[in-house]
Design an enzyme around this catalytic site. Structure first.
Site, mmCIF file in Angstrom:
data_model
loop_
_atom_site.group_PDB
_atom_site.id
_atom_site.type_symbol
_atom_site.label_atom_id
_atom_site.label_comp_id
_atom_site.label_asym_id
_atom_site.label_seq_id
_atom_site.Cartn_x
_atom_site.Cartn_y
_atom_site.Cartn_z
ATOM 1 N N ASP A 1 35.156 34.114 41.666
ATOM 2 C CA ASP A 1 36.030 34.289 42.826
ATOM 3 C C ASP A 1 36.485 35.759 42.874
ATOM 4 O OD1 ASP A 1 38.154 34.335 44.614
ATOM 5 O OD2 ASP A 1 38.904 32.371 44.011
ATOM 6 N N HIS A 2 36.047 36.471 43.897
ATOM 7 C CA HIS A 2 36.314 37.909 43.955
ATOM 8 C C HIS A 2 37.793 38.218 44.180
ATOM 9 C CE1 HIS A 2 35.189 42.014 44.001
ATOM 10 N NE2 HIS A 2 33.941 41.831 44.384
#
Ligand code: CAO
Length: 441
Positions: A413-414
């Site tokens: 998850d950036h």
């Protein structure tokens, strides 16, 4: 003149001894003909049992969990006019089963993404008129389990649906009308009421049979639930996948030697997956952001190490969880994986077996593949995909040597993990698998 009438379960087809899962009335309630008295649920369908008379409920003759069949007395109703009794009650109305499977990979009550209805839903005018206003946020909604399931499948927040049923009860048609009104709102108008702010086109409706023979198969319960979770995770998580190769030549030789020994002593087989779980535990310790969940503007960092692994079963994908991997040896992890994978295939995983994961591994290496992009399993922030190891020529500075290379694909998850950190994590896992002595230093 008033009289007390026994209301019985009407014709419900081939169903017997069906458990009562919801009772919608209590003594003193005034009811009309066709008001729902209670809901039954078999393993195939839920059914609302309607009242055949209007009047005041004197006594409810069943309780939650009772198993009843056609002809069972469910309530005594005092009618003011005997003429109000119907000659023959309406049959109970079946609806799709509403229970979540014990083996669902789902996070139970998380908001779900919208899904387009698979078929047009009827909207009788009589039920569109004069609906009760939608409820304020957090208010309790009244709806049968089958209606709740329908709402969940469409990602509809029930508190936003105006009710047209008796005593503020939300009916299936209310949901259909609500979805229709949202879909027909002008393009660009916010559709946040469906859970996420996406203005999507309706799902394409194609008459496939026009083009050739077809067969329609209902999705299994596990598939339905995981579909909703996967769709939400795909839409909500800005994930990036990072690829890395691990040289597992020595580790695989060590594993095979161990297994040869344990074959002689009758011990359990050690799998590559167990070593990968151990390596991930060590990487989670080194890079704690991977062992976290995003909650609003806070990052919840976990100090325990539970790792889930995707298991392919005849009914669909489930994710059993090995708890406290930091307190277990690789052989204990291998044995536990084997037990959980068997339980998964036999459909015997309980909710406790599938909750509490901090990180997930999806290994398709036993099947094949060179790399893939796994979908992050919310509320976790990363997932490691593992493909099939193959012998490859690797240049050591002087010559090409045959090395066993295991492809790793890490989706992260950036919002929580940037590319540099993700690559560090991946490289560290690969280094550990190449030489587990690194775990000691
Ligand atoms: N590379 C090469 N061979 C591999 C391998 C890899 N990465 N991983 C496993 N293998 C081999 C094993 O060594 C085993 O060979 P032997 O029988 O000769 O020992 C064989 O493949 C079968 O392994 P397995 O699949 O039974 O065991 P596992 O521990 O690797 O995996 C489990 C267990 C439960 C993860 C697996 O059975 C499974 O369900 N995998 C699919 C998961 C999945 O569907 N993921 C996708 C989710 S996202 O859509």
């Amino acid at each position: 003149m008033s009289q007390v009438i026994e209301v019985k379960v009407p014709a419900i087809g081939d169903f017997h001894d069906i458990p009562v899962i919801e009772i919608a009335v209590q003594p003193g309630d005034t009811i009309s003909v066709d008001d729902t008295l209670l809901t039954l649920e078999s393993d195939k369908a839920t059914m609302d049992v309607p009242s055949s008379v209007a009047g005041v409920v004197k006594e409810v003759k069943v309780k939650l969990g009772d198993k009843i069949s056609e002809g069972s007395v469910v309530a005594l109703v005092e009618t003011s006019d005997a003429g109000e009794a119907k000659a023959a009650p309406e049959p109970a109305k079946p609806a799709p089963a509403a229970t979540a499977p014990a083996s669902a990979p789902a996070q139970p009550e998380a908001p779900r993404p919208p899904a387009a209805p698979s078929q047009p839903v009827p909207t009788p005018a009589s039920q569109v008129q004069a609906p009760a206003p939608a409820l304020p946020l957090g208010a309790k909604t009244h709806a049968s389990p089958s209606v709740r399931l329908f709402a969940r499948e469409l990602g509809v927040d029930l508190t936003k649906v105006p009710a047209s049923g008796p005593k503020g009860r939300i009916l299936r048609d209310d949901i259909a009308n609500f979805v229709k009104s949202v879909m027909q709102s002008p393009a660009g108008a916010p559709s946040a009421s469906l859970g996420v702010g996406l203005d999507l086109l309706p799902w394409p409706k194609v008459d496939f049979a026009k083009f050739g023979p077809i067969d329609v198969q209902p999705l299994s319960r596990i598939k339905k639930i995981s579909a909703q979770n996967l769709a939400r995770n795909w839409v909500m998580i800005p994930a990036v996948t990072y690829h890395e190769d691990a040289d597992i030549t020595e580790l695989e030789a060590f594993r095979l030697a161990l297994n040869k020994e344990s074959e002689k002593s009758g011990g359990a087989k050690i799998t590559m997956l167990a070593f990968i779980i151990k390596a991930c535990e060590l990487a989670l310790k080194k890079y704690p952001e991977f062992n976290s969940s995003l909650e609003g503007e806070n990052l919840v960092l976990k100090k325990y190490f539970n790792i889930g692994f995707a298991a392919d079963t005849p009914n669909g994908l489930v994710v059993p969880v090995i708890k406290n991997v930091d307190q277990k040896s690789v052989s204990q992890i291998a044995a536990e994986c084997g037990e959980l994978a068997k339980k998964a295939r036999d459909g015997k995983l309980g909710p406790a077996d599938m909750t509490g994961a901090c990180f997930t591994i999806s290994s398709v290496g036993g099947i094949g593949g060179t790399q893939f992009s796994p979908i992050v399993n919310a509320p976790e922030v990363a997932i490691l995909g593992v493909s099939k190891s193959v012998m490859k020529p690797v240049w050591n500075g002087k010559e090409f040597l045959p090395r066993l290379i295991l492809p790793l694909s890490l989706s992260a998850d950036h919002r929580v993990i940037d590319g540099a950190l993700a690559t560090r994590f991946n490289v560290y896992v690969a280094q550990l698998l190449a030489d587990m002595r690194r775990a000691l230093v």
